[in-house]
Write a protein that holds these residues in place. Structure first.
Motif, PDB file in Angstrom:
ATOM      1  N   UNK A   9     -20.290  29.800  17.705  1.00  0.00           N
ATOM      2  CA  UNK A   9     -19.463  28.853  18.442  1.00  0.00           C
ATOM      3  C   UNK A   9     -20.343  28.041  19.360  1.00  0.00           C
ATOM      4  N   UNK A  10     -19.854  26.888  19.818  1.00  0.00           N
ATOM      5  CA  UNK A  10     -20.630  26.064  20.738  1.00  0.00           C
ATOM      6  C   UNK A  10     -20.932  26.815  22.033  1.00  0.00           C
ATOM      7  N   UNK A  39     -18.260  27.183   4.131  1.00  0.00           N
ATOM      8  CA  UNK A  39     -18.478  26.874   5.536  1.00  0.00           C
ATOM      9  C   UNK A  39     -17.100  26.648   6.133  1.00  0.00           C
ATOM     10  N   UNK A  40     -16.785  27.352   7.218  1.00  0.00           N
ATOM     11  CA  UNK A  40     -15.476  27.250   7.870  1.00  0.00           C
ATOM     12  C   UNK A  40     -15.631  26.669   9.268  1.00  0.00           C
ATOM     13  N   UNK A  41     -14.878  25.637   9.518  1.00  0.00           N
ATOM     14  CA  UNK A  41     -14.806  25.005  10.834  1.00  0.00           C
ATOM     15  C   UNK A  41     -13.416  25.353  11.344  1.00  0.00           C
ATOM     16  N   UNK A  42     -13.349  26.220  12.346  1.00  0.00           N
ATOM     17  CA  UNK A  42     -12.070  26.766  12.796  1.00  0.00           C
ATOM     18  C   UNK A  42     -11.737  26.215  14.182  1.00  0.00           C
ATOM     19  N   UNK A  54     -14.879  27.167  16.448  1.00  0.00           N
ATOM     20  CA  UNK A  54     -15.803  28.178  15.965  1.00  0.00           C
ATOM     21  C   UNK A  54     -16.281  27.765  14.587  1.00  0.00           C
ATOM     22  N   UNK A  55     -17.481  28.184  14.212  1.00  0.00           N
ATOM     23  CA  UNK A  55     -18.018  27.973  12.874  1.00  0.00           C
ATOM     24  C   UNK A  55     -18.260  29.344  12.263  1.00  0.00           C
ATOM     25  N   UNK A 151     -24.066  21.565   7.207  1.00  0.00           N
ATOM     26  CA  UNK A 151     -23.137  22.550   6.675  1.00  0.00           C
ATOM     27  C   UNK A 151     -23.687  23.965   6.852  1.00  0.00           C
ATOM     28  N   UNK A 152     -24.945  24.096   7.208  1.00  0.00           N
ATOM     29  CA  UNK A 152     -25.556  25.399   7.397  1.00  0.00           C
ATOM     30  C   UNK A 152     -25.801  25.688   8.860  1.00  0.00           C
ATOM     31  N   UNK A 153     -26.008  26.951   9.198  1.00  0.00           N
ATOM     32  CA  UNK A 153     -26.164  27.315  10.605  1.00  0.00           C
ATOM     33  C   UNK A 153     -27.372  26.695  11.274  1.00  0.00           C
ATOM     34  N   UNK A 154     -28.432  26.427  10.530  1.00  0.00           N
ATOM     35  CA  UNK A 154     -29.615  25.860  11.173  1.00  0.00           C
ATOM     36  C   UNK A 154     -29.297  24.531  11.842  1.00  0.00           C
ATOM     37  N   UNK A 155     -28.609  23.627  11.145  1.00  0.00           N
ATOM     38  CA  UNK A 155     -28.264  22.334  11.761  1.00  0.00           C
ATOM     39  C   UNK A 155     -27.008  22.418  12.608  1.00  0.00           C
TER      40      UNK A 155
END
Length: 159
Positions: A9-10, A39-42, A54-55, A151-155
């Motif tokens: 999450x941010x 990839x889930x954007x919640x 949350x991601x 779309x990935x956690x790195x970015x």
């Protein structure tokens, strides 16, 4: 894989220790309803009108999302392309106060590998938005689209 294992999450959180147990249970349930390589954007709508984001990634989603992003950056794709490709594949579901935008990463990868790009009308719209944002904030307007959003956690997590 439970959301609590991959949930991100941010920088702002509900509590100094992170999401509440109730939210974690709901997020685990939401994540478990989706197939691998997603990839889930919640988004959780709050009573005050704000939104908590949350991601999460389902099994295999983290490395595949990072692979998508590496290829997109190598090929010079930008935020306009990300918005366009995301719109092509976004699946939206709602559960109470939670709205989930789910992105199947295999089809997204295929788009990035192929020739799918944002149409000029979308690029023009993004440019107009950036110019207006510059006017409203009193800053120099940006004339080019920002970089690929990820779309990935790195970015996604390390902007």
């Amino acid at each position: 894989m439970p959301a609590s294992d991959v949930l991100a999450h941010p920088s702002h959180t509900e509590h100094p220790t992170g999401p509440s147990e109730i939210n974690l249970a709901v997020l685990d349930s939401i994540t478990s309803m989706h197939r691998p390589e997603m990839f889930l954007w919640i988004n959780r709508r709050r009573p005050d009108g704000s939104v908590k984001i949350w991601y999460a990634w389902t099994e295999g989603g983290e490395p595949l999302g990072n692979r998508v992003d590496e290829l997109a950056l190598t090929r010079g794709l930008d935020a306009a392309d990300w918005l366009h490709i995301a719109d092509l594949h976004q699946r939206t579901s709602v559960r109470g106060h939670f709205e989930t935008w789910a992105y199947p990463l295999r089809p997204v990868l295929a788009e990035v590998q192929g020739t799918e790009r944002a149409p000029e009308s979308r690029r023009d719209g993004l440019r107009r938005l950036l110019v207006k944002a510059g006017e409203v904030t009193g800053t120099s307007p940006r004339t080019t689209a920002p970089r690929w959003l990820g779309f990935g956690p790195h970015l996604v997590l390390h902007k």
